[in-house]
Design a protein around this motif. Structure first.
Motif, PDB file in Angstrom:
ATOM      1  N   GLY A 172      -2.423  11.880 -10.898  1.00 51.17           N
ATOM      2  CA  GLY A 172      -1.928  13.058 -10.197  1.00 51.17           C
ATOM      3  C   GLY A 172      -1.557  14.163 -11.163  1.00 51.17           C
ATOM      4  O   GLY A 172      -1.394  13.933 -12.364  1.00 51.17           O
ATOM      5  N   ALA A 173      -1.412  15.375 -10.641  1.00 47.11           N
ATOM      6  CA  ALA A 173      -1.186  16.569 -11.466  1.00 47.11           C
ATOM      7  C   ALA A 173       0.034  16.467 -12.361  1.00 47.11           C
ATOM      8  O   ALA A 173       0.035  16.968 -13.478  1.00 47.11           O
ATOM      9  N   ASN A 174       1.091  15.830 -11.894  1.00 51.90           N
ATOM     10  CA  ASN A 174       2.311  15.693 -12.689  1.00 51.90           C
ATOM     11  C   ASN A 174       2.671  14.233 -12.950  1.00 51.90           C
ATOM     12  O   ASN A 174       3.827  13.911 -13.233  1.00 51.90           O
ATOM     13  N   GLY A 175       1.683  13.370 -12.830  1.00 57.72           N
ATOM     14  CA  GLY A 175       1.922  11.959 -13.105  1.00 57.72           C
ATOM     15  C   GLY A 175       2.721  11.242 -12.036  1.00 57.72           C
ATOM     16  O   GLY A 175       3.156  10.117 -12.245  1.00 57.72           O
ATOM     17  N   ASP A 176       2.891  11.885 -10.874  1.00 55.88           N
ATOM     18  CA  ASP A 176       3.723  11.290  -9.827  1.00 55.88           C
ATOM     19  C   ASP A 176       2.967  11.006  -8.531  1.00 55.88           C
ATOM     20  O   ASP A 176       3.576  10.658  -7.522  1.00 55.88           O
ATOM     21  N   ALA A 177       1.647  11.134  -8.559  1.00 55.92           N
ATOM     22  CA  ALA A 177       0.849  10.920  -7.352  1.00 55.92           C
ATOM     23  C   ALA A 177      -0.454  10.202  -7.691  1.00 55.92           C
ATOM     24  O   ALA A 177      -1.539  10.770  -7.589  1.00 55.92           O
ATOM     25  N   PRO A 178      -0.362   8.924  -8.104  1.00 56.04           N
ATOM     26  CA  PRO A 178      -1.581   8.208  -8.449  1.00 56.04           C
ATOM     27  C   PRO A 178      -2.519   8.070  -7.244  1.00 56.04           C
ATOM     28  O   PRO A 178      -2.075   8.067  -6.098  1.00 56.04           O
ATOM     29  N   ILE A 179      -3.822   7.967  -7.526  1.00 56.30           N
ATOM     30  CA  ILE A 179      -4.808   7.907  -6.453  1.00 56.30           C
ATOM     31  C   ILE A 179      -4.785   6.575  -5.699  1.00 56.30           C
ATOM     32  O   ILE A 179      -5.347   6.479  -4.621  1.00 56.30           O
ATOM     33  N   THR A 180      -4.152   5.581  -6.272  1.00 56.45           N
ATOM     34  CA  THR A 180      -4.005   4.281  -5.619  1.00 56.45           C
ATOM     35  C   THR A 180      -2.627   3.723  -5.989  1.00 56.45           C
ATOM     36  O   THR A 180      -2.124   3.978  -7.089  1.00 56.45           O
ATOM     37  N   PRO A 181      -2.018   2.962  -5.088  1.00 52.52           N
ATOM     38  CA  PRO A 181      -0.694   2.389  -5.394  1.00 52.52           C
ATOM     39  C   PRO A 181      -0.697   1.444  -6.593  1.00 52.52           C
ATOM     40  O   PRO A 181       0.348   1.159  -7.164  1.00 52.52           O
ATOM     41  N   MET A 182      -1.881   0.976  -6.990  1.00 52.41           N
ATOM     42  CA  MET A 182      -1.973   0.067  -8.145  1.00 52.41           C
ATOM     43  C   MET A 182      -1.784   0.795  -9.465  1.00 52.41           C
ATOM     44  O   MET A 182      -1.495   0.171 -10.476  1.00 52.41           O
ATOM     45  N   TYR A 183      -1.971   2.122  -9.470  1.00 47.55           N
ATOM     46  CA  TYR A 183      -1.786   2.905 -10.690  1.00 47.55           C
ATOM     47  C   TYR A 183      -0.329   3.344 -10.776  1.00 47.55           C
ATOM     48  O   TYR A 183       0.276   3.708  -9.775  1.00 47.55           O
ATOM     49  N   PRO A 184       0.241   3.366 -11.987  1.00 44.57           N
ATOM     50  CA  PRO A 184       1.664   3.711 -12.105  1.00 44.57           C
ATOM     51  C   PRO A 184       1.944   5.209 -11.992  1.00 44.57           C
ATOM     52  O   PRO A 184       1.104   6.038 -12.308  1.00 44.57           O
ATOM     53  N   LYS A 185       3.154   5.495 -11.539  1.00 47.52           N
ATOM     54  CA  LYS A 185       3.687   6.856 -11.612  1.00 47.52           C
ATOM     55  C   LYS A 185       4.228   6.998 -13.021  1.00 47.52           C
ATOM     56  O   LYS A 185       5.104   6.243 -13.441  1.00 47.52           O
ATOM     57  N   ILE A 186       3.692   7.958 -13.771  1.00 47.13           N
ATOM     58  CA  ILE A 186       4.069   8.081 -15.174  1.00 47.13           C
ATOM     59  C   ILE A 186       4.894   9.330 -15.472  1.00 47.13           C
ATOM     60  O   ILE A 186       5.488   9.431 -16.534  1.00 47.13           O
ATOM     61  N   GLY A 187       4.946  10.255 -14.541  1.00 48.66           N
ATOM     62  CA  GLY A 187       5.766  11.457 -14.728  1.00 48.66           C
ATOM     63  C   GLY A 187       7.236  11.084 -14.753  1.00 48.66           C
ATOM     64  O   GLY A 187       7.707  10.331 -13.908  1.00 48.66           O
ATOM     65  N   GLY A 188       7.955  11.551 -15.765  1.00 48.34           N
ATOM     66  CA  GLY A 188       9.384  11.270 -15.890  1.00 48.34           C
ATOM     67  C   GLY A 188       9.707   9.974 -16.613  1.00 48.34           C
ATOM     68  O   GLY A 188      10.879   9.665 -16.831  1.00 48.34           O
ATOM     69  N   GLN A 189       8.692   9.222 -17.013  1.00 48.90           N
ATOM     70  CA  GLN A 189       8.938   7.991 -17.766  1.00 48.90           C
ATOM     71  C   GLN A 189       9.413   8.325 -19.176  1.00 48.90           C
ATOM     72  O   GLN A 189       9.164   9.404 -19.697  1.00 48.90           O
ATOM     73  N   ASN A 190      10.042   7.379 -19.802  1.00 52.61           N
ATOM     74  CA  ASN A 190      10.498   7.506 -21.184  1.00 52.61           C
ATOM     75  C   ASN A 190       9.296   7.682 -22.111  1.00 52.61           C
ATOM     76  O   ASN A 190       8.326   6.922 -22.033  1.00 52.61           O
ATOM     77  N   ALA A 191       9.345   8.674 -22.993  1.00 50.27           N
ATOM     78  CA  ALA A 191       8.223   8.984 -23.883  1.00 50.27           C
ATOM     79  C   ALA A 191       7.850   7.797 -24.762  1.00 50.27           C
ATOM     80  O   ALA A 191       6.664   7.488 -24.925  1.00 50.27           O
ATOM     81  N   ALA A 192       8.838   7.121 -25.332  1.00 46.55           N
ATOM     82  CA  ALA A 192       8.550   5.984 -26.220  1.00 46.55           C
ATOM     83  C   ALA A 192       7.814   4.878 -25.464  1.00 46.55           C
ATOM     84  O   ALA A 192       6.888   4.255 -25.998  1.00 46.55           O
ATOM     85  N   TYR A 193       8.215   4.645 -24.226  1.00 49.99           N
ATOM     86  CA  TYR A 193       7.548   3.640 -23.387  1.00 49.99           C
ATOM     87  C   TYR A 193       6.091   4.035 -23.141  1.00 49.99           C
ATOM     88  O   TYR A 193       5.180   3.218 -23.290  1.00 49.99           O
ATOM     89  N   LEU A 194       5.865   5.300 -22.758  1.00 48.12           N
ATOM     90  CA  LEU A 194       4.509   5.777 -22.491  1.00 48.12           C
ATOM     91  C   LEU A 194       3.626   5.691 -23.736  1.00 48.12           C
ATOM     92  O   LEU A 194       2.471   5.265 -23.657  1.00 48.12           O
ATOM     93  N   ILE A 195       4.179   6.086 -24.862  1.00 47.67           N
ATOM     94  CA  ILE A 195       3.428   6.023 -26.121  1.00 47.67           C
ATOM     95  C   ILE A 195       3.002   4.589 -26.404  1.00 47.67           C
ATOM     96  O   ILE A 195       1.834   4.322 -26.717  1.00 47.67           O
ATOM     97  N   GLN A 196       3.927   3.659 -26.280  1.00 47.13           N
ATOM     98  CA  GLN A 196       3.615   2.252 -26.565  1.00 47.13           C
ATOM     99  C   GLN A 196       2.560   1.724 -25.614  1.00 47.13           C
ATOM    100  O   GLN A 196       1.628   1.036 -26.034  1.00 47.13           O
ATOM    101  N   GLN A 197       2.681   2.045 -24.325  1.00 50.67           N
ATOM    102  CA  GLN A 197       1.696   1.559 -23.353  1.00 50.67           C
ATOM    103  C   GLN A 197       0.301   2.108 -23.654  1.00 50.67           C
ATOM    104  O   GLN A 197      -0.689   1.377 -23.631  1.00 50.67           O
ATOM    105  N   MET A 198       0.223   3.409 -23.922  1.00 54.84           N
ATOM    106  CA  MET A 198      -1.084   4.006 -24.208  1.00 54.84           C
ATOM    107  C   MET A 198      -1.690   3.431 -25.492  1.00 54.84           C
ATOM    108  O   MET A 198      -2.894   3.146 -25.547  1.00 54.84           O
ATOM    109  N   LYS A 199      -0.868   3.263 -26.520  1.00 53.78           N
ATOM    110  CA  LYS A 199      -1.378   2.692 -27.774  1.00 53.78           C
ATOM    111  C   LYS A 199      -1.812   1.242 -27.587  1.00 53.78           C
ATOM    112  O   LYS A 199      -2.822   0.812 -28.150  1.00 53.78           O
ATOM    113  N   ASP A 200      -1.060   0.481 -26.782  1.00 52.57           N
ATOM    114  CA  ASP A 200      -1.419  -0.914 -26.523  1.00 52.57           C
ATOM    115  C   ASP A 200      -2.719  -1.020 -25.727  1.00 52.57           C
ATOM    116  O   ASP A 200      -3.537  -1.910 -25.981  1.00 52.57           O
TER     117      ASP A 200
END
Length: 105
Positions: A41-69
């Motif tokens: 979604g445009a701001n990370g809060d409206a995934p196209i399916t419920p299986m995808y996470p809402k990532i807008g507003g998440q902790n930056a360190a958490y997001l960085i680690q998930q993407m790198k992993d």
């Protein structure tokens, strides 16, 4: 002897040549150009399916680690297969810029 302004210009030029310029890239722009919004979604809060996470507003360190992993294959579960190919085209500096932007939402 180089003055501060000339030294700064030289450092910026060298950084651009070696890819450091992307570290200053706009996270919102990268989020769009790397197609993150297509699934999350445009701001990370409206995934196209419920299986995808809402990532807008998440902790930056958490997001960085998930993407790198996901990029490295250390995280290989759930819907990570969909992101693996996308993450191959995202540098670590771009990951940080995107994550820092998402954390502000």
């Amino acid at each position: 002897m180089m003055n501060k302004k000339s030294l700064f210009g030289a450092v910026v030029a060298v950084g651009m040549v070696f890819g450091a310029g992307s570290a200053m890239a706009d996270g919102a722009q990268l989020y769009q150009s790397k197609t993150c919004m297509s699934c999350h979604g445009a701001n990370g809060d409206a995934p196209i399916t419920p299986m995808y996470p809402k990532i807008g507003g998440q902790n930056a360190a958490y997001l960085i680690q998930q993407m790198k992993d996901i990029k490295s294959g250390a995280r290989n579960n759930g819907q990570t297969a969909a992101m693996k190919g996308i993450m191959a085209a995202v540098s670590d500096e771009e990951i940080e810029a995107i994550a820092n932007w998402l954390a502000t939402l």
